[in-house]
Scaffold this motif. Structure first.
Motif, PDB file in Angstrom:
ATOM      1  N   THR A 188       2.014  -4.579   5.499  1.00 54.62           N
ATOM      2  CA  THR A 188       1.532  -5.216   4.254  1.00 54.62           C
ATOM      3  C   THR A 188       1.760  -6.625   4.647  1.00 54.62           C
ATOM      4  N   GLY A 189       0.367  -7.348   3.906  1.00 56.83           N
ATOM      5  CA  GLY A 189       0.530  -8.844   4.312  1.00 56.83           C
ATOM      6  C   GLY A 189       0.869  -9.472   2.879  1.00 56.83           C
ATOM      7  N   ASN A 190       0.451 -10.592   2.839  1.00 59.32           N
ATOM      8  CA  ASN A 190       0.854 -11.264   1.303  1.00 59.32           C
ATOM      9  C   ASN A 190      -0.271 -10.636   0.307  1.00 59.32           C
ATOM     10  N   LYS A 191       0.185 -10.819  -0.745  1.00 53.37           N
ATOM     11  CA  LYS A 191      -0.862 -10.152  -2.063  1.00 53.37           C
ATOM     12  C   LYS A 191      -1.867 -10.981  -2.091  1.00 53.37           C
ATOM     13  N   GLN A 217      -6.581  -1.753  -2.081  1.00 53.34           N
ATOM     14  CA  GLN A 217      -5.431  -1.317  -2.378  1.00 53.34           C
ATOM     15  C   GLN A 217      -4.467  -1.958  -1.428  1.00 53.34           C
ATOM     16  N   ALA A 218      -4.776  -1.801  -0.204  1.00 51.38           N
ATOM     17  CA  ALA A 218      -3.717  -2.357   0.740  1.00 51.38           C
ATOM     18  C   ALA A 218      -3.607  -3.866   0.656  1.00 51.38           C
ATOM     19  N   ALA A 219      -4.614  -4.587   0.398  1.00 52.60           N
ATOM     20  CA  ALA A 219      -4.469  -6.199   0.165  1.00 52.60           C
ATOM     21  C   ALA A 219      -3.828  -6.340  -0.878  1.00 52.60           C
ATOM     22  N   ARG A 220      -3.549  -5.469  -1.984  1.00 54.27           N
ATOM     23  CA  ARG A 220      -2.556  -5.808  -3.243  1.00 54.27           C
ATOM     24  C   ARG A 220      -1.275  -5.271  -2.970  1.00 54.27           C
ATOM     25  N   ASP A 221      -0.971  -5.176  -1.569  1.00 50.45           N
ATOM     26  CA  ASP A 221       0.313  -4.538  -1.035  1.00 50.45           C
ATOM     27  C   ASP A 221       0.576  -3.230  -1.945  1.00 50.45           C
ATOM     28  N   GLU A 222      -0.372  -2.494  -2.222  1.00 54.98           N
ATOM     29  CA  GLU A 222      -0.091  -1.040  -2.734  1.00 54.98           C
ATOM     30  C   GLU A 222      -0.044  -0.095  -1.642  1.00 54.98           C
ATOM     31  N   GLN A 223       1.082   0.433  -1.343  1.00 57.08           N
ATOM     32  CA  GLN A 223       1.055   1.433  -0.279  1.00 57.08           C
ATOM     33  C   GLN A 223       0.318   2.529  -0.440  1.00 57.08           C
ATOM     34  N   ILE A 224      -0.652   2.697   0.439  1.00 56.54           N
ATOM     35  CA  ILE A 224      -1.584   4.061   0.508  1.00 56.54           C
ATOM     36  C   ILE A 224      -1.312   4.877   1.538  1.00 56.54           C
ATOM     37  N   PHE A 225      -0.351   4.798   2.476  1.00 57.72           N
ATOM     38  CA  PHE A 225      -0.344   5.544   3.491  1.00 57.72           C
ATOM     39  C   PHE A 225       1.373   5.953   3.518  1.00 57.72           C
ATOM     40  N   TYR A 226       1.785   7.287   3.662  1.00 62.95           N
ATOM     41  CA  TYR A 226       2.947   7.654   4.101  1.00 62.95           C
ATOM     42  C   TYR A 226       3.178   8.659   5.154  1.00 62.95           C
TER      43      TYR A 226
END
Length: 333
Positions: free
Chosen positions: A31-34, A108-117
């Protein structure tokens, strides 16, 4: 009939499956910056975006490779509008939906939402490197809402998530439900093991994931429907996990499964009359046998549709997902 179908899968797959599987490092999210500005939330992919550009987008870290089939050779020039070329046996692939899903994941990823587990630990993956190519893509609904696990088909040769589980998961999330799309190891046994592991992972991390572990349902298309039916009927303990509660419902699209044990969960099925892989008569017979055992079951048969129609947008099947959700809701405790 089922033997002929399996032979068809294998013969067709020989022309598209790449020998061996690449074992990149495990798909843990980078994850990068929000990024919260309107401009940054706008769509960044379109029909002409290269599939490889999505796979290699830094926003997805090392799991970008799992967005598209890892067992299919993907040409560097392939664009999102032509994804159907790497989805053997599938029809009615909607390029606009492919673009929508790719942009959803990116945002979603750009907002720091974890989309993969990851569902397996580093130790488990080290012991069995094929487990590197597994995991769950999370399409978030409302916090605390119930969840579904969706299993794409692909003849147990590859995982057709972009047609057979991601679209469904996205639509379920729009309805407020939490939806997990499973990337599994091809092979009937290993696929069911991965699905059982996914159920265990979600149930054990329900508080962290903010999902209600009760009254979940299993969903699948083609080979993925068999996975949902087998795990739903035989239970997670039959595939290497401890016993977790059975699903409240199983949703099955276009698969020619005929076996019945009498222990099937409530089951909704749908299929087209022009499906040359999964006979609508076979599916109808199975549903009638489940009903004869006193279990709730329904089937929708769509005239003229072939195999792998996914959401069925703009076809005779349009709206079937709403009917499946209603079936699930009607069977909740």
């Amino acid at each position: 009939m089922e033997v002929l179908v399996i032979c068809f899968y294998v013969l067709f797959a020989c022309s598209v499956i790449v020998a061996g599987r690449e074992h990149d490092s495990a798909g843990k999210e980078d994850t990068g910056n929000k990024m919260n500005t309107k401009k940054e939330r706008e769509a960044v992919y379109d029909r002409h975006t290269k599939v490889q550009d999505v796979i290699n987008d830094p926003a997805f870290g090392s799991y970008g490779r799992l967005i598209f089939p890892v067992d299919i050779q993907i040409d560097n020039s392939l664009e999102l509008e032509d994804v159907e070329e790497i989805l053997p046996w599938y029809s009615e692939v909607n390029p606009d939906k492919t673009v929508e899903i790719a942009n959803y994941m990116k945002n979603q990823a750009a907002r720091d939402e974890q989309i993969f587990y990851d569902i397996y630990t580093d130790e488990e993956k080290a012991a069995d490197p094929e487990k590197e190519e597994t995991g769950l893509f999370f399409f978030r609904g409302d916090p605390g809402e119930k969840f579904a696990v969706l299993n794409a088909g692909g003849g147990f040769m590859y995982v057709a998530g972009m047609q057979d589980s991601f679209p469904h998961a996205l639509e379920l999330s729009k309805k407020g439900y939490n939806a997990f799309a499973l990337i599994y190891r091809p092979g009937a046994q290993t696929a069911c093991e991965d699905l059982s592991k996914a159920i265990a992972f979600i149930s054990d991390h329900a508080e962290e994931l903010q999902v209600d572990p009760d009254d979940y349902f299993l969903w699948g298309g083609s080979a993925g429907a068999r996975m949902a039916a087998w795990v739903g009927t035989y239970g997670t303990s039959a595939f290497g996990e401890k016993e977790y509660p059975a699903p409240t419902a199983v949703i099955m699209q276009y698969t020619g499964l005929s076996e019945i044990t009498g222990e099937e969960p409530p089951t909704y099925a749908c299929v087209g009359t022009s499906d040359g892989i999964a006979s609508y008569q076979t599916m109808s017979t199975r549903i009638n046998r489940i009903k004869a055992n006193g279990t709730n079951a329904e089937i929708e048969i769509f005239k003229g549709l072939s195999h792998g129609f996914g959401l069925g947008e703009g076809t005779a099947a349009e709206g079937w997902l709403d009917h499946a959700v209603e079936f699930w809701e009607n069977n909740m405790g």
